[in-house]
Design an enzyme around this catalytic site. Structure first.
Site, PDB file in Angstrom:
ATOM      1  CG  HIS A 174      40.580 -41.032  23.158  1.00 55.02           C
ATOM      2  ND1 HIS A 174      41.126 -39.852  23.738  1.00 55.02           N
ATOM      3  CD2 HIS A 174      39.802 -40.360  22.224  1.00 55.02           C
ATOM      4  CE1 HIS A 174      40.815 -38.636  23.118  1.00 55.02           C
ATOM      5  NE2 HIS A 174      40.051 -39.054  22.158  1.00 55.02           N
ATOM      6  CB  CYS A 232      42.434 -38.780  19.821  1.00 55.23           C
ATOM      7  SG  CYS A 232      40.941 -38.491  18.969  1.00 55.23           S
ATOM      8  CD  GLU A 282      43.105 -41.078  26.443  1.00 56.86           C
ATOM      9  OE1 GLU A 282      43.613 -41.996  25.586  1.00 56.86           O
ATOM     10  OE2 GLU A 282      42.801 -40.004  26.121  1.00 56.86           O
TER      11      GLU A 282
END
Ligand code: MN
Length: 262
Positions: free
Chosen positions: A223, A118, A225
């Site tokens: 993102h 990001c 994650e």
């Protein structure tokens, strides 16, 4: 047991705040938990990279790492790419920008692979001379919604992945679905970078990679994650990290071979 790869994580900053009750007036450096889990789930050791280089230089810190993940977080400061903030709330974090750009350069110089998440993609772009949209919603002529405060990481859109790109090899696909939690986006692509994926809806750059130099440097605007690794309708965050780790492993082997040469 083989030593785990040490992946440096660039910290987010809480700058000194006289109103904060805990650690009032102090600087806090932190990482977000799901990012750390993403790295650990992939079998690597996440390490928060300190920012004070007065006792141990950035070069020495980097020499102890196998790779670097540039974490997400606050906007970049427009000054970092030669502009002034169009609104006070878009001022970003110039201190973190300067620190992360120096860290990125040290990694590139030492052949340590870098992956930007990001904001990390934006840091890479600016370090290579690119610029950003300060606010996609009001500035990009065709910009769709790339961040929604309410649904946050449950906002998704499709991306087009370019044939022959690194991401194309990673996923074996030319399209995919990802989350979207970003306020800024790439306006002018930095020199020596290639766009590997674009938003299918408005053409915003969603992934980049450095096409020049020996060091692996890449980033994604989404993102990984935050994405549930069990969801099959999204580009797999585990596949993405494993592919980055392969680059880390390759770079580490090359460094070892270079050391062993007479
Ligand atoms: Mn997006």
């Amino acid at each position: 047991m083989n030593r785990r790869f040490r992946i440096g994580i660039s910290p987010c900053f809480f700058h000194p705040d006289p109103e904060r009750n805990v650690f009032k007036g102090k600087t806090l450096l932190y990482f977000e938990q799901s990012l750390v889990e993403w790295v650990q789930r992939g079998g690597a050791l996440p390490m928060l990279v300190p920012t004070d280089a007065s006792h141990i230089s950035v070069d020495e810190i980097v020499s102890h790492l196998d790779g670097l993940v540039l974490q997400g977080g606050a906007d970049m400061a427009p000054q970092s790419y030669g502009e002034t903030p169009a609104r006070p709330e878009w001022a970003g974090d110039a201190i973190r920008d300067a620190y992360e750009i120096a860290l990125l350069r040290a990694c590139v110089a030492k052949g340590k692979p870098v992956f930007g998440v990001c904001r990390g993609l934006q840091v890479i772009n600016v370090a290579y001379g690119g610029t950003l949209w300060q606010d996609i919603a009001t500035m990009h002529p065709e910009g769709k919604t790339h961040r929604d405060r309410e649904v946050y990481d449950q906002l998704f859109h499709d991306v087009r992945i370019h044939e022959g790109s690194w991401l194309n090899q990673v996923f074996g696909a030319t399209s995919g679905r990802i989350n979207s939690v970003h306020h800024q986006g790439i306006r002018l692509l930095g020199e020596g970078l290639v766009a590997e994926a674009h938003s299918a809806e408005d053409g915003i750059v969603e992934a980049i990679r450095a096409a020049t130099g020996k060091t692996f440097v890449a980033g994604v605007q989404w993102h990984p994650e935050f994405q549930d690794p069990g969801r099959t309708d999204l580009l797999s965050p585990s596949t993405l990290f494993a592919s980055f780790l392969r680059e880390v492993s390759r770079a580490s082997t090359e460094t070892m071979n270079a050391r062993e040469m007479p």
